[in-house]
Every structure is written in C-alpha cells, then in structure tokens.
Motif scaffolding. Structure first.
Motif, PDB file in Angstrom:
ATOM      1  N   ALA A 135      69.768  25.563  42.597  1.00 50.63           N
ATOM      2  CA  ALA A 135      68.321  25.778  42.540  1.00 50.63           C
ATOM      3  C   ALA A 135      68.024  27.139  41.907  1.00 50.63           C
ATOM      4  O   ALA A 135      67.139  27.263  41.053  1.00 50.63           O
ATOM      5  N   LEU A 136      68.764  28.133  42.325  1.00 58.06           N
ATOM      6  CA  LEU A 136      68.535  29.476  41.794  1.00 58.06           C
ATOM      7  C   LEU A 136      68.819  29.529  40.298  1.00 58.06           C
ATOM      8  O   LEU A 136      68.054  30.111  39.524  1.00 58.06           O
ATOM      9  N   ILE A 137      69.903  28.897  39.899  1.00 58.13           N
ATOM     10  CA  ILE A 137      70.253  28.884  38.474  1.00 58.13           C
ATOM     11  C   ILE A 137      69.129  28.237  37.664  1.00 58.13           C
ATOM     12  O   ILE A 137      68.664  28.785  36.654  1.00 58.13           O
ATOM     13  N   SER A 138      68.672  27.089  38.136  1.00 58.33           N
ATOM     14  CA  SER A 138      67.608  26.387  37.411  1.00 58.33           C
ATOM     15  C   SER A 138      66.318  27.192  37.385  1.00 58.33           C
ATOM     16  O   SER A 138      65.639  27.269  36.358  1.00 58.33           O
ATOM     17  N   PHE A 139      66.026  27.768  38.515  1.00 61.57           N
ATOM     18  CA  PHE A 139      64.806  28.575  38.613  1.00 61.57           C
ATOM     19  C   PHE A 139      64.857  29.744  37.628  1.00 61.57           C
ATOM     20  O   PHE A 139      63.919  29.981  36.856  1.00 61.57           O
ATOM     21  N   PHE A 140      65.966  30.439  37.621  1.00 62.52           N
ATOM     22  CA  PHE A 140      66.093  31.601  36.725  1.00 62.52           C
ATOM     23  C   PHE A 140      66.038  31.181  35.251  1.00 62.52           C
ATOM     24  O   PHE A 140      65.411  31.845  34.427  1.00 62.52           O
ATOM     25  N   LEU A 141      66.711  30.097  34.943  1.00 60.11           N
ATOM     26  CA  LEU A 141      66.705  29.617  33.560  1.00 60.11           C
ATOM     27  C   LEU A 141      65.300  29.221  33.131  1.00 60.11           C
ATOM     28  O   LEU A 141      64.842  29.593  32.042  1.00 60.11           O
ATOM     29  N   ASP A 142      64.616  28.502  33.992  1.00 63.18           N
ATOM     30  CA  ASP A 142      63.269  28.047  33.646  1.00 63.18           C
ATOM     31  C   ASP A 142      62.328  29.227  33.422  1.00 63.18           C
ATOM     32  O   ASP A 142      61.522  29.222  32.496  1.00 63.18           O
ATOM     33  N   GLU A 151      60.241  45.375  29.206  1.00 65.18           N
ATOM     34  CA  GLU A 151      59.848  43.972  29.397  1.00 65.18           C
ATOM     35  C   GLU A 151      60.871  43.229  30.236  1.00 65.18           C
ATOM     36  O   GLU A 151      60.533  42.400  31.080  1.00 65.18           O
ATOM     37  N   MET A 152      62.125  43.508  29.978  1.00 65.93           N
ATOM     38  CA  MET A 152      63.182  42.829  30.716  1.00 65.93           C
ATOM     39  C   MET A 152      63.142  43.218  32.191  1.00 65.93           C
ATOM     40  O   MET A 152      63.332  42.388  33.071  1.00 65.93           O
ATOM     41  N   VAL A 153      62.852  44.498  32.440  1.00 69.05           N
ATOM     42  CA  VAL A 153      62.726  44.942  33.826  1.00 69.05           C
ATOM     43  C   VAL A 153      61.584  44.192  34.507  1.00 69.05           C
ATOM     44  O   VAL A 153      61.717  43.716  35.638  1.00 69.05           O
ATOM     45  N   GLU A 154      60.459  44.077  33.802  1.00 65.33           N
ATOM     46  CA  GLU A 154      59.319  43.367  34.372  1.00 65.33           C
ATOM     47  C   GLU A 154      59.658  41.916  34.658  1.00 65.33           C
ATOM     48  O   GLU A 154      59.238  41.353  35.670  1.00 65.33           O
ATOM     49  N   LYS A 182      61.684  41.860  37.798  1.00 66.98           N
ATOM     50  CA  LYS A 182      60.821  42.119  38.952  1.00 66.98           C
ATOM     51  C   LYS A 182      60.052  40.863  39.355  1.00 66.98           C
ATOM     52  O   LYS A 182      59.882  40.576  40.539  1.00 66.98           O
ATOM     53  N   GLY A 183      59.598  40.145  38.334  1.00 64.58           N
ATOM     54  CA  GLY A 183      58.871  38.908  38.602  1.00 64.58           C
ATOM     55  C   GLY A 183      59.720  37.917  39.384  1.00 64.58           C
ATOM     56  O   GLY A 183      59.233  37.243  40.300  1.00 64.58           O
ATOM     57  N   LEU A 184      60.982  37.850  39.037  1.00 66.68           N
ATOM     58  CA  LEU A 184      61.885  36.948  39.742  1.00 66.68           C
ATOM     59  C   LEU A 184      62.058  37.378  41.196  1.00 66.68           C
ATOM     60  O   LEU A 184      62.023  36.556  42.120  1.00 66.68           O
TER      61      LEU A 184
END
Length: 426
Positions: free
Chosen positions: A179-186, A305-308, A311-313
């Motif tokens: 689930a985490l992998i899919s969530f992060f990828l999406d 941007e990458m940090v943001e 953070k969103g995740l």
RNA sequence: GGAGAGGUGGCAGAGCGGUCGAAUGCGGCGGUCUUGAAAACCGUUGUGCCCGCAAGGGUACCGGGGGUUCGAAUCCCUCCCUCUCCGCCA
C-alpha cells in the motif's frame, strides 16, 4: 567528481567549501592542480610531436605518389626517433591522466555555501519540525514487538532464510508495504514524475556514475558474473540516474523527473545495538525514489520542491517529522547539499531518518557525462538531484508504533484506499 | 547452449592502407522565396582534451583493448555487444 575548470578558476572557493567536510582540503586541491598541470604540459608536448609525425607521414604519402622514392625513404628514416619520443610522451601523459582521474575520484563534492560546519549528525541544523509527537501509554510497544504480536513482521524468519537484517512481512504487514509503495508512486506520478522500473543489479560503470564507486564499495553487495562485477543496488538512484549517462539533452527536455520503486540492499557492516533493532536498520528495504535532472539555474528550487513533496507525504501519513540540513561532516560523498527527513517513532522515542534529499550539482553529471545543450549550443553539465519519497522500513516502524491502540493499529486515512482496511487487528 | 550476420556521425547508409572526422540521403538549425505555411533552393550541422581574450590552430575518437605500418574506419589478434535461426525456459 569536481570539475577541473572550477578547481583551476576558483581554487580558494573550492578549498573553503571542501574544508567543511573536515578534510585536508588544501592538500587535496593542491595535488589535483599539480597533477592537472603535469597532464596539460605532457599533452601539450605529446600533441606537438604527434602533429610533426602526422605531417611527416602525410608528406611521405605525397612523395610516394609523386614517385620520389628516395626522398620518401629519407623522410621515413626520420620517423623512428619521433616515434620513440612520442611513445615516451604518451606514457607520461597517460600516467598523468590516470593519476589525476584517480585523485579526483577521492575528492568529495564541495558543499554549497549554505551548508553549516560540523563534524557529525549532532551538528545538523533542524530546519523545521511539524506535527505533534504522539502521547503513548507507558507500556507502548516498539514496532518489532507489535510486528510480531500482530503477525506482520518476522525478523526471525528472515534470519532463517537469509540472515539478520532481512525482514519478512506477512499478511497485513505485507499489504501495508505494498500500500505504501503504491501510495508513494501515485503521489509522485501526480506530481509529474515518470515511473521507472529499473534493474536491481548494476554494473561498475553505473555504480561509478552516481558515486557509489569507489567510495562506497564496501556498502554494496557484489558478486562476479562471468568475470564482470555486478552490484545489488543500494538505492534506485543508481540505475535511474544512470539512464541518462553519456547523453546530451536539449534544453527543452529539462527538467527530467523520474520516480521508481525498488528494493534497496545495503551491507551496513559494523552496525550494532539498539540502532539496528527491528526495522531501524536492515540490509534490504523498499524505497520509492524521486530523481531529477535539472538545468543548473533551476536545481536549487527543485531541491526545495522535492522537500515539499516529501513533507506532503509525511503529512498524509500523519507522522510527526522534522527536516534537517546536514552539516558538512555528515553529508554523503557526492552531495553538495542534503536535507534529511526524520519521523518520530513514539515507542522508541527517537527520530528515524526516512528520507535524504540531495542536490549533487555537477558532481554526478561530470562522472555520468550527462549534459544539456546551453543557449550557446555548447554542451554543459546538468545538475542531478534525488530524494527518498519514501523509504519504507522505518516509515512502517513509526506507523506501527505511533498508531497502536488497545483495539489494534490504526491505518492513516490516506492509506486506507490502498490497504483496504482501517485497523490492523490481531 | 548450438549455427550464422553485423557493429561507422541524431537516424539511414557509403567508405582501393595515405590529404577521411569521414560520401550521400533524412532529420535539425540559419537564410532566400511566400500574406503565412508547405515545396524548392542556398548555407550550416559530432564529442573530449590542449594552446588562444578571440578568431583560430593542434590532438584524439568510426563498439572496447592490443598489434602490424612512416601512415589504419580500412589489415591482424582479442574482448564486448546487437540481430537472425535452432534448442531450452518464467
């Protein structure tokens, strides 16, 4: 590696920045420039002699064609001395070139001006901290006990199959990983990253390109296959960044934003104690990595941007986190500037690093020969960046610990569409 | 694993051992023409390193490495890779 023109033109700047790593920057730079000087002068000599030989050869050809045999023979006689000196000069030049290259490989990237001085992780700067630390009962369990109790995580079975540090996930624990992998990828794909599924094994050229070789050789699993050394990737950064090795990109192709999920393999030799309990430090873990290739002007903004994005995740996962700016002494070899993101694991009462976001400026691209065509049509080195978004094992550790309740382990709302359950029960 | 074919510039595709960094076509870029576009025509179009403020000059690179030769993209050795056919196989 560092760019020679930079070292030549901005010697003092290079020394000053490198010294933040608490190394003898002056002698490293001095030696580089001395070797550079030797290489250039030997090439100068070599090129001159070679030009002479080339001219002579050309004239021999013309004389032969004109039928002036004797003159041709005379010219030919003159070549043998030249050839001998050329051979000597070539050896000298090759030696200088190789020595220079080898030396440059030992010099780490020069930290950017904003990077603070410091010796160790204790000297890193906390940039931001966000989210309330969980208030857990006194008998709150660390994740390895929870993992065992709920049948999610089996360190002992990993030992049986492979060795210490190779976790086995099962049931809801396995589903949670996926689930985490899919969530992060999406989330990354939504943010404009192109998904890549790369090989998990790379060759020496690739390991060199991103800076794992020669510096971190001992940290990678390696083996020989038909005389060739292959490495199990320590991070998806290696194969994904190397996709663009040896390329000249048009400016309108930038930025290139890629994301990939891979398992990551790290030997982590010498680790011990509570640091390595459970999922805190393992030899194999899953990670979703974002990689960017940027125009130099854009790379500082890209890093933020990458940090943001990360953070969103973390917000979506409802994890308390903090952002660190690494000091010179704690930065990776190839990095010019690195932010670490840490989440708070409530039962262990400690911060766990779950992401490292770095800009490598031209350090990697110089090795990769990754360039873009600038306004003046000339090839220039691009900037590369990457960051974990995110590393799973420790995220799981924090999620389990922070969300434990008498009824079970609560799944963050954002993750529920992926897990299909709201609570992990025994 | 067995048999064969081949690796040349962004792509396609030539290249008697001598002036080949490499013909030609396509593509790209600039220009002429056009109200604009297309077509046509003209020009231009690889990378690294060294010297130079620059213009420019030198040098190396035709899969990698080595050899023969005054001279190699062209000859020899070796390694790597790709493709086709057969076998095996998730």
């Amino acid at each position: 590696m560092l760019e020679l023109p930079y070292l030549r033109a901005e010697r003092a700047d290079a020394e000053q920045r490198l010294s933040k790593r608490n190394i003898d920057a002056k002698s490293l730079v001095d030696k580089a420039l001395a070797l550079d000087e030797e290489r250039r002068s030997s090439q100068n000599d070599l090129d001159g002699q070679q030009a002479e030989l080339n001219n002579l050869s050309r004239s021999i050809g013309e004389l032969m064609k004109a039928g002036r045999k004797e003159e041709a023979e005379a010219a030919r006689a003159r070549t043998s001395d030249l050839k001998a000196t050329i051979q000597q000069l070539r050896d000298r030049m090759d030696a200088a070139d190789q020595g220079l290259h080898e030396h440059l490989c030992t010099i780490p990237n020069a930290p950017l001006p904003v990077v603070p001085n410091g010796r160790s992780a204790d000297d890193n700067t906390v940039v931001t901290q966000e989210g309330a630390l969980p208030e857990l009962p006194a008998d709150a369990k660390p994740h390895w006990e929870l993992g065992e109790a709920y049948g999610l995580l089996h360190m002992d079975l990993g030992v049986k199959l492979t060795g210490a540090g190779f976790p086995v996930y099962s049931g809801a624990g396995a589903k949670l990983q996926r689930a985490l992998i899919s969530f992060f990828l999406d989330r990354a794909i939504e943010a404009g990253y192109r998904e890549i599924i790369p090989p998990h094994l790379v060759n020496e050229d690739s390991a060199f390109g991103t800076g794992q070789l020669p510096d971190k050789e001992g940290q990678m699993y390696t083996f020989e296959e038909e005389g060739k050394r292959l490495f199990l990737i320590p991070t998806a950064e290696v194969p994904i960044t190397n996709l663009y090795r040896d390329m000249i990109l048009e400016q309108d192709q930038l930025p290139i934003k890629m994301v990939g999920y891979t398992p990551c393999f790290r030997r982590e030799a010498g680790s011990y104690g509570k640091d390595v309990r459970g999922l805190n430090r393992v030899h194999q873990f899953d990670k979703v990595e974002i990689v960017r290739i940027e125009h130099p002007d854009r790379s500082p903004a890209a890093l933020e941007e990458m940090v943001e994005h990360v953070k969103g995740l973390l917000r979506a996962l409802e994890l308390p986190f903090r952002q660190l700016l690494l000091c010179g002494g704690d930065m990776g070899f190839s990095s010019a500037m690195t932010y670490d993101m840490e989440v708070y694991a409530g039962a262990q009462k400690r911060w766990l690093e779950v992401s490292s976001i770095s800009t490598f400026t031209t350090y990697q691209s110089n090795r990769l020969k990754l360039r873009y065509r600038a306004e003046d049509k000339k090839p220039r080195l691009a900037h590369t960046l990457n960051g974990s978004a995110l590393a799973l094992a420790r995220i799981v550790a924090a999620l389990l610990e922070n969300n434990q309740t008498p009824e079970g382990i609560r799944v963050p709302v954002a993750l529920r569409p992926y897990t299909g359950f709201e609570m992990i029960r025994s």
